[in-house]
Enzyme design. Structure first.
Site, PDB file in Angstrom:
ATOM      1  N   TRP A 160     -15.721  -3.336  -7.498  1.00 17.65           N
ATOM      2  CA  TRP A 160     -15.237  -3.197  -6.113  1.00 17.65           C
ATOM      3  C   TRP A 160     -13.795  -2.712  -6.053  1.00 17.65           C
ATOM      4  O   TRP A 160     -12.951  -3.149  -6.826  1.00 17.65           O
ATOM      5  CB  TRP A 160     -15.314  -4.571  -5.443  1.00 17.65           C
ATOM      6  CG  TRP A 160     -14.539  -4.694  -4.180  1.00 17.65           C
ATOM      7  CD1 TRP A 160     -13.195  -4.949  -4.065  1.00 17.65           C
ATOM      8  CD2 TRP A 160     -15.032  -4.557  -2.839  1.00 17.65           C
ATOM      9  NE1 TRP A 160     -12.843  -4.983  -2.730  1.00 17.65           N
ATOM     10  CE2 TRP A 160     -13.945  -4.749  -1.959  1.00 17.65           C
ATOM     11  CE3 TRP A 160     -16.305  -4.296  -2.299  1.00 17.65           C
ATOM     12  CZ2 TRP A 160     -14.079  -4.698  -0.575  1.00 17.65           C
ATOM     13  CZ3 TRP A 160     -16.431  -4.244  -0.915  1.00 17.65           C
ATOM     14  CH2 TRP A 160     -15.333  -4.440  -0.070  1.00 17.65           C
ATOM     15  N   MET A 161     -13.484  -1.815  -5.108  1.00 21.64           N
ATOM     16  CA  MET A 161     -12.080  -1.547  -4.788  1.00 21.64           C
ATOM     17  C   MET A 161     -11.863  -1.574  -3.281  1.00 21.64           C
ATOM     18  O   MET A 161     -12.751  -1.219  -2.515  1.00 21.64           O
ATOM     19  CB  MET A 161     -11.615  -0.215  -5.371  1.00 21.64           C
ATOM     20  CG  MET A 161     -11.732   0.977  -4.472  1.00 21.64           C
ATOM     21  SD  MET A 161     -10.727   2.368  -5.055  1.00 21.64           S
ATOM     22  CE  MET A 161      -9.796   2.647  -3.580  1.00 21.64           C
ATOM     23  N   ASP A 197      -7.873  -1.624  -0.895  1.00 19.50           N
ATOM     24  CA  ASP A 197      -6.647  -0.862  -0.593  1.00 19.50           C
ATOM     25  C   ASP A 197      -6.033  -0.094  -1.772  1.00 19.50           C
ATOM     26  O   ASP A 197      -5.930  -0.639  -2.869  1.00 19.50           O
ATOM     27  CB  ASP A 197      -5.526  -1.801  -0.137  1.00 19.50           C
ATOM     28  CG  ASP A 197      -5.962  -2.840   0.849  1.00 19.50           C
ATOM     29  OD1 ASP A 197      -7.114  -2.832   1.284  1.00 19.50           O
ATOM     30  OD2 ASP A 197      -5.124  -3.695   1.182  1.00 19.50           O
ATOM     31  N   GLN A 219      -6.627  -2.371  -5.124  1.00 19.76           N
ATOM     32  CA  GLN A 219      -7.243  -3.696  -5.097  1.00 19.76           C
ATOM     33  C   GLN A 219      -8.602  -3.595  -5.778  1.00 19.76           C
ATOM     34  O   GLN A 219      -9.458  -2.783  -5.365  1.00 19.76           O
ATOM     35  CB  GLN A 219      -7.408  -4.171  -3.647  1.00 19.76           C
ATOM     36  CG  GLN A 219      -6.097  -4.493  -2.968  1.00 19.76           C
ATOM     37  CD  GLN A 219      -5.518  -5.809  -3.459  1.00 19.76           C
ATOM     38  OE1 GLN A 219      -5.920  -6.872  -3.016  1.00 19.76           O
ATOM     39  NE2 GLN A 219      -4.582  -5.740  -4.398  1.00 19.76           N
ATOM     40  N   SER A 276      -2.316  -6.779  -2.115  1.00 23.05           N
ATOM     41  CA  SER A 276      -1.722  -5.453  -2.005  1.00 23.05           C
ATOM     42  C   SER A 276      -0.203  -5.454  -2.093  1.00 23.05           C
ATOM     43  O   SER A 276       0.461  -6.439  -1.764  1.00 23.05           O
ATOM     44  CB  SER A 276      -2.145  -4.810  -0.687  1.00 23.05           C
ATOM     45  OG  SER A 276      -3.470  -4.381  -0.819  1.00 23.05           O
ATOM     46  N   ARG A 319       1.984 -10.704   3.923  1.00 28.87           N
ATOM     47  CA  ARG A 319       1.502  -9.976   2.734  1.00 28.87           C
ATOM     48  C   ARG A 319       1.727  -8.468   2.818  1.00 28.87           C
ATOM     49  O   ARG A 319       2.108  -7.928   3.829  1.00 28.87           O
ATOM     50  CB  ARG A 319       0.020 -10.268   2.510  1.00 28.87           C
ATOM     51  CG  ARG A 319      -0.904  -9.876   3.644  1.00 28.87           C
ATOM     52  CD  ARG A 319      -2.368 -10.223   3.248  1.00 28.87           C
ATOM     53  NE  ARG A 319      -3.285 -10.010   4.345  1.00 28.87           N
ATOM     54  CZ  ARG A 319      -3.560 -10.893   5.293  1.00 28.87           C
ATOM     55  NH1 ARG A 319      -2.987 -12.086   5.282  1.00 28.87           N
ATOM     56  NH2 ARG A 319      -4.406 -10.600   6.267  1.00 28.87           N
ATOM     57  N   ASP A 320       1.417  -7.831   1.693  1.00 31.59           N
ATOM     58  CA  ASP A 320       1.385  -6.375   1.553  1.00 31.59           C
ATOM     59  C   ASP A 320       2.779  -5.745   1.620  1.00 31.59           C
ATOM     60  O   ASP A 320       3.057  -4.883   2.468  1.00 31.59           O
ATOM     61  CB  ASP A 320       0.456  -5.742   2.612  1.00 31.59           C
ATOM     62  CG  ASP A 320      -0.917  -6.397   2.637  1.00 31.59           C
ATOM     63  OD1 ASP A 320      -1.277  -7.051   1.646  1.00 31.59           O
ATOM     64  OD2 ASP A 320      -1.630  -6.279   3.658  1.00 31.59           O
ATOM     65  N   GLU A 332      -1.693  -5.653   8.712  1.00 33.33           N
ATOM     66  CA  GLU A 332      -1.840  -5.544   7.263  1.00 33.33           C
ATOM     67  C   GLU A 332      -1.215  -4.225   6.804  1.00 33.33           C
ATOM     68  O   GLU A 332      -1.118  -3.254   7.559  1.00 33.33           O
ATOM     69  CB  GLU A 332      -3.325  -5.582   6.874  1.00 33.33           C
ATOM     70  CG  GLU A 332      -3.992  -6.894   7.262  1.00 33.33           C
ATOM     71  CD  GLU A 332      -5.362  -7.103   6.637  1.00 33.33           C
ATOM     72  OE1 GLU A 332      -6.166  -6.150   6.647  1.00 33.33           O
ATOM     73  OE2 GLU A 332      -5.629  -8.213   6.146  1.00 33.33           O
ATOM     74  N   TRP A 361     -13.728  -2.885   6.154  1.00 32.32           N
ATOM     75  CA  TRP A 361     -14.214  -4.252   5.973  1.00 32.32           C
ATOM     76  C   TRP A 361     -15.476  -4.496   6.802  1.00 32.32           C
ATOM     77  O   TRP A 361     -15.611  -3.962   7.893  1.00 32.32           O
ATOM     78  CB  TRP A 361     -13.155  -5.269   6.409  1.00 32.32           C
ATOM     79  CG  TRP A 361     -11.990  -5.338   5.468  1.00 32.32           C
ATOM     80  CD1 TRP A 361     -10.724  -4.901   5.717  1.00 32.32           C
ATOM     81  CD2 TRP A 361     -11.984  -5.879   4.145  1.00 32.32           C
ATOM     82  NE1 TRP A 361      -9.927  -5.137   4.614  1.00 32.32           N
ATOM     83  CE2 TRP A 361     -10.674  -5.739   3.643  1.00 32.32           C
ATOM     84  CE3 TRP A 361     -12.956  -6.475   3.336  1.00 32.32           C
ATOM     85  CZ2 TRP A 361     -10.312  -6.168   2.362  1.00 32.32           C
ATOM     86  CZ3 TRP A 361     -12.594  -6.888   2.068  1.00 32.32           C
ATOM     87  CH2 TRP A 361     -11.288  -6.740   1.597  1.00 32.32           C
TER      88      TRP A 361
HETATM   89  C1  FRU Z   1      -6.270  -5.118   3.539  1.00 32.68           C
HETATM   90  C2  FRU Z   1      -6.154  -6.451   2.812  1.00 32.68           C
HETATM   91  C3  FRU Z   1      -4.694  -6.787   2.563  1.00 32.68           C
HETATM   92  C4  FRU Z   1      -4.769  -7.686   1.361  1.00 32.68           C
HETATM   93  C5  FRU Z   1      -5.922  -7.113   0.593  1.00 32.68           C
HETATM   94  C6  FRU Z   1      -6.746  -8.129  -0.149  1.00 32.68           C
HETATM   95  O1  FRU Z   1      -7.483  -4.484   3.375  1.00 32.68           O
HETATM   96  O2  FRU Z   1      -6.797  -7.464   3.554  1.00 32.68           O
HETATM   97  O3  FRU Z   1      -4.040  -7.348   3.675  1.00 32.68           O
HETATM   98  O4  FRU Z   1      -3.590  -7.680   0.622  1.00 32.68           O
HETATM   99  O5  FRU Z   1      -6.735  -6.409   1.515  1.00 32.68           O
HETATM  100  O6  FRU Z   1      -7.654  -7.531  -1.010  1.00 32.68           O
END
Ligand code: FRU
Length: 491
Positions: A42-43, A45, A61, A105, A172-173, A227, A310
């Site tokens: 799986w991938m 971001d 990711q 991320s 995050r991110d 995000e 998602w």
């Molecule tokens: C966005 C997200 C980010 C998070 C990551 C987790 O798609 O939800 O906010 O860091 O994916 O995989």
């Protein structure tokens, strides 16, 4: 094909061995060619997009052990030209104290010859590593590499251990850049009252950070959490690009589960505030999320995004993999709008011209049938003066519905229709005199660039056969021309 055992934690070598042993089990049915995608598993971001010591690095990711989301690793691919990508060893696996349940991320910078990754460490209160488990804590962390391949996590992680006290758990991110000799980072977050916002911190050394300001916030209109924020200057303006969660559909807008868009304005480092216009979606298709930008060697601002969304069906999961990145796009700010066009380096993929058709085009006229559904389409037509024609292209992909991309002159509307449930995405671009489509097709993806980036539509599609590309034209014919290039295989 799934391994959730704890022994995978913090172990990139184990992940690499798994990939070596399982990459041939992936079924080719929907595999892409010139897009970054995981070798197996799986991938989501794109992470850490950066030009470093003469090469481009794209991290992402990654959960190698299953085609579903799991404890997040950082996958890694390297390219000399942003077009031909080679898989590199897994850069990070979760399992340290600060990133026990995931390396989420983040971004990458060249810190005086050291490739430095700044990422979110994820810990779930109950240790239950599931998407949308809302009981978690998030901190910002650092990992450093001398060679751009092997990374060591910083011993004193986390480098930003806590959000401001009025923040929710969402924190995050991190996206880092340098301005006037100082590092800055923008972080996606929300307040305890679900007011989405982007936080700004600064640092002299990437290790000690100071909270600066809230760059911008939702003002109750742009979702409840942002995000993957990204902040950069573009053609004399300042742009905050981010992926808001929690927006409701409004007319033709916001029909994906989550959105990606931008605010354009002017940023003042002294006050830490962005004065900006309205939120705009940056791509109008089904599959464009969590975008990230970076500066190419020659200073162009390039953007790549996750070419999925998602909570939507991903038929390739049945084949042992899921997810891809878009092609790299060059960004420009034009009249307050951010426009994307495919990078010129993609032309190096061009093989034989398989269609070169000039006016008049008739409806359903077959234009090309690219092998393996891999091609570049350049379509250009005058919008008929009658003012009520529908023009564009359609793709017969052997399913019960053609995929089409059209401009409806009566409505001033661009529409991508990939068939099936929720198949339509549309945008009212207004009256056009000419329609120029630049389309990249890569077996299970379609990226449409309209009139030099006036609008962009990115969607995955799942063909049963290689596509036959046809014209959509009024009964009276269409004054237009089409050139289709087969694209050389890279894999
Ligand atoms: C966005 C997200 C980010 C998070 C990551 C987790 O798609 O939800 O906010 O860091 O994916 O995989």
């Amino acid at each position: 094909m799934s391994d959730n055992s704890n022994s995978t934690l913090n172990d990139t070598a184990k992940a690499d061995a798994w990939i070596r042993d399982h990459r041939d089990c992936v079924k080719p049915r929907y595999r892409l060619d010139y897009h970054v995608m995981p070798p197996v598993g799986w991938m989501n971001d794109p992470n850490g997009l950066v030009y470093f010591k003469g090469q481009y690095h794209a991290f992402y990711q990654f959960y190698p052990y299953s085609s579903e989301w799991g404890p997040m690793h950082w996958g890694h691919a390297i390219s000399d030209d942003m077009v031909h990508w080679k898989d590199a060893p897994v850069a990070m696996a979760p399992g340290s104290t600060a990133d026990r349940d995931g390396c989420y991320s983040g971004s990458a910078v060249d810190d005086d010859g050291k490739l430095s990754l700044i990422y979110t460490g994820q810990i779930f209160d109950d240790g239950d590593i599931k998407p949308f488990n809302t009981e978690f804590s998030e901190t910002q962390n650092l990992a450093v590499s001398e060679d751009g391949i092997h990374f060591s996590k910083y011993a004193q992680n986390p480098v930003i251990p806590a959000a401001p006290s009025d923040n929710s758990r969402n924190f995050r991110d991190p996206k880092v850049w340098k301005h006037d000799g100082r590092w800055y980072v923008v972080i996606g977050s929300s307040t305890k009252d679900n007011e989405a916002r982007a936080l700004l911190y600064s640092s002299a050394d990437l290790r000690e950070w100071k909270f600066e300001s809230v760059i911008a916030h939702s003002e109750g209109k742009i979702g409840e959490m942002w995000e993957c924020p990204d902040f950069f200057s573009l053609d004399g303006k300042d742009v905050l690009l981010f992926s808001p969660v929690g927006m409701e559909p409004e007319g033709l807008k916001y029909h994906n589960v989550f959105q990606t868009g931008y605010l354009v304005g002017d940023f003042d480092y002294a006050s830490g505030k962005l004065q900006h216009g309205e939120f705009e979606e940056v791509d109008r298709g089904h599959d464009f999320y969590a975008s990230q930008t970076f500066e190419a060697a020659d200073g162009r601002r390039i953007c790549m995004a996750w070419m999925n969304m998602w909570q939507t069906p991903m038929p390739e999961q049945a084949d042992g993999w899921a997810g891809a990145m878009t092609v790299p796009r060059e960004l420009h700010a034009v009249d307050g709008q951010v426009r994307m066009t495919p990078i010129k380096e993609l032309e190096s993929l061009r093989g034989p011209v398989i269609a070169d058709v000039a006016a008049p085009l008739s409806n359903d006229q077959v234009l090309a049938a690219p092998k393996e559904n891999r091609c570049e389409v350049l379509f250009s037509a005058d919008v008929p003066a009658d003012g009520n024609s529908k023009i564009g292209v359609s793709l017969d992909i052997g399913t019960d519905h053609d995929v089409s991309f059209t401009y409806d002159a009566a409505l001033g509307r661009l529409t991508l229709d990939r068939g099936g449930e929720d198949g339509v995405r549309a945008y009212d671009c207004g009256k056009l005199e000419k329609l120029d489509l630049h389309i990249y097709i890569d077996r299970s993806s379609m990226e449409v660039f309209v009139n030099d980036g006036l609008a962009t539509f990115t969607s995955r599609m799942y063909p049963a056969t290689a596509a036959t590309i046809k014209a959509v034209a009024p009964a009276s014919g269409l004054n237009g021309k089409v050139r289709v290039y087969a694209l050389n295989a890279m894999r």
